[in-house]
Design an enzyme around this catalytic site. Structure first.
Site, PDB file in Angstrom:
ATOM      1  CB  ALA A 190      -0.874  -0.010   1.246  1.00 29.64           C
ATOM      2  CD  GLU A 204       1.539  -5.960   5.140  1.00 32.97           C
ATOM      3  OE1 GLU A 204       0.856  -5.953   4.100  1.00 32.97           O
ATOM      4  OE2 GLU A 204       2.376  -6.852   5.377  1.00 32.97           O
ATOM      5  N   GLY A 226       0.497  -5.191   0.567  1.00 33.78           N
ATOM      6  CA  GLY A 226      -0.668  -5.182  -0.322  1.00 33.78           C
ATOM      7  C   GLY A 226      -0.349  -5.715  -1.704  1.00 33.78           C
ATOM      8  CD  GLU A 264      -2.484  -7.867   2.253  1.00 37.77           C
ATOM      9  OE1 GLU A 264      -3.210  -8.221   3.207  1.00 37.77           O
ATOM     10  OE2 GLU A 264      -2.103  -6.694   2.079  1.00 37.77           O
TER      11      GLU A 264
HETATM   12  N1  T1G Z   1       4.674   3.414   0.083  1.00 34.39           N
HETATM   13  C1  T1G Z   1       5.171   4.631  -0.256  1.00 34.39           C
HETATM   14  N2  T1G Z   1       6.487   4.864  -0.582  1.00 34.39           N
HETATM   15  C2  T1G Z   1       7.285   3.804  -0.575  1.00 34.39           C
HETATM   16  C3  T1G Z   1       6.847   2.498  -0.222  1.00 34.39           C
HETATM   17  C4  T1G Z   1       5.467   2.327   0.101  1.00 34.39           C
HETATM   18  N3  T1G Z   1       4.952   1.134   0.411  1.00 34.39           N
HETATM   19  N4  T1G Z   1       7.901   1.658  -0.305  1.00 34.39           N
HETATM   20  C5  T1G Z   1       8.954   2.406  -0.680  1.00 34.39           C
HETATM   21  N5  T1G Z   1       8.606   3.680  -0.840  1.00 34.39           N
HETATM   22  C6  T1G Z   1       9.476   4.786  -1.272  1.00 34.39           C
HETATM   23  C7  T1G Z   1      10.555   5.124  -0.245  1.00 34.39           C
HETATM   24  O1  T1G Z   1      10.106   6.012   0.718  1.00 34.39           O
HETATM   25  C8  T1G Z   1      11.641   5.735  -1.135  1.00 34.39           C
HETATM   26  O2  T1G Z   1      11.263   7.060  -1.398  1.00 34.39           O
HETATM   27  C9  T1G Z   1      11.514   4.937  -2.421  1.00 34.39           C
HETATM   28  O3  T1G Z   1      10.210   4.336  -2.394  1.00 34.39           O
HETATM   29  C10 T1G Z   1      12.524   3.826  -2.515  1.00 34.39           C
HETATM   30  O4  T1G Z   1      12.467   3.055  -1.338  1.00 34.39           O
HETATM   31  C11 T1G Z   1      -2.836  -3.248   2.907  1.00 34.39           C
HETATM   32  C12 T1G Z   1      -1.258  -1.948   4.825  1.00 34.39           C
HETATM   33  C13 T1G Z   1      10.349  -1.900  -1.547  1.00 34.39           C
HETATM   34  C14 T1G Z   1      12.116  -3.160  -0.391  1.00 34.39           C
HETATM   35  O5  T1G Z   1       6.333  -2.250   4.018  1.00 34.39           O
HETATM   36  O6  T1G Z   1      10.569  -2.246   2.164  1.00 34.39           O
HETATM   37  O7  T1G Z   1       0.824  -2.905   2.208  1.00 34.39           O
HETATM   38  O8  T1G Z   1      13.114   8.214  -0.293  1.00 34.39           O
HETATM   39  O9  T1G Z   1      14.767   3.624  -0.537  1.00 34.39           O
HETATM   40  O10 T1G Z   1      16.064   0.100  -0.585  1.00 34.39           O
HETATM   41  O11 T1G Z   1      -1.680  -4.944   3.888  1.00 34.39           O
HETATM   42  O12 T1G Z   1      11.208   0.382   0.060  1.00 34.39           O
HETATM   43  O13 T1G Z   1      13.221   7.768  -2.729  1.00 34.39           O
HETATM   44  O14 T1G Z   1      11.564   9.420  -1.792  1.00 34.39           O
HETATM   45  O15 T1G Z   1      13.432   1.771   0.540  1.00 34.39           O
HETATM   46  O16 T1G Z   1      15.315  -0.413  -2.946  1.00 34.39           O
HETATM   47  C15 T1G Z   1       3.857  -2.810   3.062  1.00 34.39           C
HETATM   48  C16 T1G Z   1       8.095  -0.942   2.190  1.00 34.39           C
HETATM   49  C17 T1G Z   1       3.136  -1.518   3.119  1.00 34.39           C
HETATM   50  C18 T1G Z   1       7.416  -2.212   1.913  1.00 34.39           C
HETATM   51  C19 T1G Z   1      12.676  -1.110  -1.737  1.00 34.39           C
HETATM   52  N6  T1G Z   1       5.055  -2.650   2.266  1.00 34.39           N
HETATM   53  N7  T1G Z   1       9.190  -0.684   1.278  1.00 34.39           N
HETATM   54  O17 T1G Z   1      13.812  -0.881  -0.978  1.00 34.39           O
HETATM   55  O18 T1G Z   1      14.353   1.510  -1.782  1.00 34.39           O
HETATM   56  S1  T1G Z   1       1.733  -1.633   4.186  1.00 34.39           S
HETATM   57  C20 T1G Z   1       6.221  -2.362   2.838  1.00 34.39           C
HETATM   58  C21 T1G Z   1      10.361  -1.349   1.371  1.00 34.39           C
HETATM   59  C22 T1G Z   1       0.617  -2.556   3.310  1.00 34.39           C
HETATM   60  C23 T1G Z   1      -1.505  -3.795   3.205  1.00 34.39           C
HETATM   61  C24 T1G Z   1      -0.633  -2.956   4.053  1.00 34.39           C
HETATM   62  C25 T1G Z   1      11.457  -0.904   0.456  1.00 34.39           C
HETATM   63  C26 T1G Z   1      11.600  -1.782  -0.803  1.00 34.39           C
HETATM   64  P1  T1G Z   1      12.340   8.172  -1.549  1.00 34.39           P
HETATM   65  P2  T1G Z   1      13.807   2.504  -0.655  1.00 34.39           P
HETATM   66  P3  T1G Z   1      14.996   0.059  -1.593  1.00 34.39           P
END
Ligand code: T1G
Ligand code: NAD
Length: 698
Positions: free
Chosen positions: A65, A127, A104, A107
């Protein structure tokens, strides 16, 4: 090819419809993406396509998400609508996964009838790292595919599982060649049509959850085995309850349980802090006056000077990523000891494979000759913490190392400008402050000295990411950011004991706050005699008295605490008497000190010191200080960090308490000027912006 919206296209590949998302940086499920998916699937299902492939452009499949949307007003179609459309599609839906299918994103993929992936892909439900749980059916669908035990592990660890293991557990149905994801997915879709493969709805696979019915011990033993790791966190327990619901409730009922628990977490303080922390760690990578496109220097060979506690761990970080290391010592026995420690650490590390251990050790070469550094791109000094020795070795490194080599020091807090001043290339000198054990601790304080060049900073930040460290850029100040703030807590902890609190009271309060260990238990673990000189000891401090009694910590079975044969600590009547005698001898009377006062006296001066560090420009932003403390000093991430915590309390409350303590206990509690300014302006630490750095003189 039809453009569904700015981030989504739909095209036909023969009789296969291909929906492509392209929403950088990570195809997060923003309102725009959800809209694109919703319209894309509506059109594809209505078209005469025989099957539908969902694929993403860019670095990754949907990584979850859009976290930036949390807390905002809901816009666009809901994710559940998109998922229902996919799952109930009358045509096979295949998700094509590369990069990381997370949260998500996974999912969504679990609502496809089939999933294919390239070998480098990984899947996960992280998450829990945001203080949340998978809120779009992940806790109900994952155990139906991967089984209950694996699902418990994945949702409570947030691990990213490699494609090969995903195939083994049935999470993906086929691995297609790297770089051929689209062709592979379309071919799989064609085969599904040709073989009239069933439209598999994960929600209907109940065998694996039914097998766990009537086995509550699965959950009890999982909770017990992870109690220590999950201590203080809400999300892991909520995730476990959802998997329990997947076993004990019908699918739709389980979904309702998941949504109810998700709503509780997302509106709670822990998730707010952990989401803040997610972006704080990413912000720390951004250096205002060192743009992302700053050229970096190639680091193909590294030198490490000193093979003691730190030198060995530092070397392992580079060998772990295939960078050859030359480690130099003064004496053969010290070198042998250092190399043996590295071998032991490799052999003891989880999942260690002998051939891999040999390969990594093969990249580490020992020497007694500093000239071995002549062709190194980077040399990291980790010798005794004495300025004279540091200056001596940097003078030698300056003469030996090739032009353009980076000269780094691992000092815990000495003045790096002074160290750099003995070289003719201060622009190539930087601090790389690792934390012990250096091959394990994630934090790396990168210390910018006055003359450190921007490409040296950019190279160090990039290298930190390469060796799996979380880097924070800090300025030259005694103890840098981490140790300088630690000094505040340690000082107050010692003073509280001299006023009547017992070491185990202070430790309990900080342990209950969420730290893994209190300062006195930590001292017993490290050894009370670090830096203690028997000949000079004269009972001047409680530590002196304890060491003189050979109570030097865990290693002698007693320190502040008494230890049983399993090193379990218990409050010591001996220490209690020593402390009370000490207080009376100093002419004071021990007083009852509340837990609240203990906490405020230990934490508020830390926040105050953080404000001073910001005001002096020794940290770029308040959240950087939080990244240092969460990654290097055990600050509980579900409290965001000391500066975030200060903002939650309210800078005005921190100031008022500091002024109250100052009035009672003196200048140790003198409020920082920045704290007073922020309160006067009604601002928070998060609002503080460093003034623009003056450009370097040509
Ligand atoms: N939402 C918004 N921005 C995101 C994002 C996300 N989910 N994931 C990454 N970014 C942005 C981050 O801030 C950065 O921005 C850029 O992308 C690169 O990220 C309904 C509720 C995917 C493994 O927890 O673990 O889904 O600083 O520097 O090292 O159940 O990002 O460049 O402006 O980390 O290559 C669940 C979170 C969400 C994954 C890539 N998903 N992301 O790593 O790059 S909750 C997560 C990561 C959800 C549902 C629920 C990592 C990555 P900027 P980065 P990276
Ligand atoms: P240590 O005493 O364990 O090891 C220092 C090693 O340096 C010894 O093996 C010694 O033989 C060697 N040495 C001394 N002079 C040398 C020289 N001229 N040339 C080559 N080798 C030489 O110390 P440590 O704990 O590894 O600390 C090293 C540095 O790292 C210090 O600056 C310390 O402040 C810093 N540091 C330590 C920690 C920690 O927790 N121990 C954490 C962060 C930073």
């Amino acid at each position: 090819m039809a453009e569904i919206n700015s981030v989504t296209t739909l095209e036909m590949d023969g009789e296969i419809a291909v929906i492509t998302l392209n929403s950088p940086p990570v195809n997060a499920l923003s309102a725009r993406v959800r809209e694109g998916l919703h319209e894309g699937f509506k059109e594809a299902i209505a078209s005469d396509a025989k099957a539908i492939v969902l694929i993403c452009e860019g670095r990754t499949f949907i990584a979850g998400a859009d976290i930036t949307e949390f807390g905002g007003a809901a816009q666009g179609p809901s994710l559940f609508d998109v998922q229902d459309m996919m799952e109930n599609s009358p045509k096979p839906v295949i998700a094509a996964i590369h990069g990381t299918a997370l949260g998500g994103g996974l999912e969504v993929a679990l609502c496809a009838h089939y999933r294919v992936a390239v070998p480098s892909a990984r899947c996960g439900l992280p998450e829990v790292n945001l203080g949340l749980l998978p809120g779009a059916g992940g806790t109900q669908r994952l155990p139906r595919i991967a089984g209950v035990e694996k699902a418990l592990e994945m949702v409570t660890s947030g691990q990213h599982v490699p494609a090969g293991q995903c195939l083994e557990m049935g999470l993906v149905d086929e691995i297609v060649p790297e770089g051929q994801l689209r062709q592979g997915a379309v071919a799989f879709a064609r085969k599904a049509v040709a073989e009239n493969k069933p439209l598999v709805k994960v929600r209907e696979n109940n065998a694996k959850v039914d097998a766990a019915k009537g086995h509550p011990e699965i959950f009890e033993s999982f909770r017990k085995a992870n109690a220590r790791k999950f201590r203080g966190f809400l999300a892991p327990e909520y995730n476990i309850r959802c998997i329990e619901a997947a076993v004990n409730e019908p699918f739709e009922e389980g979904l309702r349980t998941e949504r109810k628990l998700f709503a509780e977490l997302i509106t709670g303080p822990q998730s707010a802090a952990q989401r803040y922390y997610f972006f704080a760690e990413r912000q720390a990578q951004k250096i205002p006056d060192v743009p992302d496109d700053t050229p970096t220097r190639p680091i193909r060979k590294v030198g490490v000077l000193g093979a003691g506690t730190m030198g060995g761990g530092i070397s392992m970080n580079f060998a772990n990523v295939g960078i050859p290391v030359t480690i130099v010592e003064v004496k053969q026995d010290a070198l042998d000891r250092g190399l043996a420690t590295m071998r032991r650490n490799y052999e003891r590390s989880r999942g260690a494979r002998p051939e891999e251990t040999e390969r990594r050790l093969g990249l580490i070469t020992g020497s007694l000759d500093m000239n071995a550094f002549a062709d190194c791109d980077l040399v990291i000094e980790a010798v005794f913490e004495r300025m004279d020795i540091k200056k001596d070795v940097f003078t030698k490194l300056d003469a030996i190392c090739k032009p353009g080599a980076i000269l780094a020091t691992n000092t815990s807090g000495l003045n790096i400008d002074e160290i750099a001043s003995v070289t003719k290339r201060p622009q190539d000198v930087i601090g790389l402050h690792f934390f012990s054990p250096a091959n394990v601790m994630k934090l790396l304080e990168i210390v910018r000295a006055d003359k450190t060049a921007k490409d040296v900073i950019a190279t160090s930040m990039k290298l930190a990411k390469q060796i799996g460290k979380v880097a924070v850029l800090v300025g030259v100040t005694p103890g840098f950011v981490g140790n300088r703030i630690l000094g505040q807590r340690q000082r107050e902890a010692q003073k509280l004991v001299l006023e009547g609190a017992m070491p185990w009271d202070v430790d309990r309060v900080l342990y209950d706050f969420g730290f893994p260990m209190g300062p006195f238990a930590m001292s017993d673990l490290a050894g009370l005699d670090i830096g203690w000189v028997k000949e000079k000891s004269n009972g001047a401090t409680i530590r002196d008295v304890l060491c003189e009694m050979d109570r030097r910590g865990q290693k002698t079975g007693a320190g502040y605490y008494d230890y049983d044969e399993n090193r379990n600590a218990k409050p010591s009547p001996v220490t209690e008497k020593i402390i009370n005698d000490f207080i009376v001898k100093s002419g004071r009377n021990p007083r009852k000190i509340s837990d609240e006062e203990i906490l405020e006296r230990c934490i508020y001066p830390m926040i105050n010191e953080g404000a001073k560090i910001l005001d002096e420009g020794k940290a770029i932003r308040a959240s950087d200080i939080d990244v240092v403390w969460v990654n290097g000093y055990g600050w509980p991430v579900y409290r965001g960090g000391p500066m975030y915590y200060g903002d939650q309390l309210g800078p005005d409350k921190v100031l008022a308490k500091m002024q109250e303590f100052q009035a009672k206990m003196g200048e140790d509690f003198k409020p920082a000027a920045l704290l007073e300014r922020l309160v006067a302006e009604g601002k928070k630490f998060a609002d503080f912006k460093q003034p623009q750095r003056q450009p370097e003189p040509a």
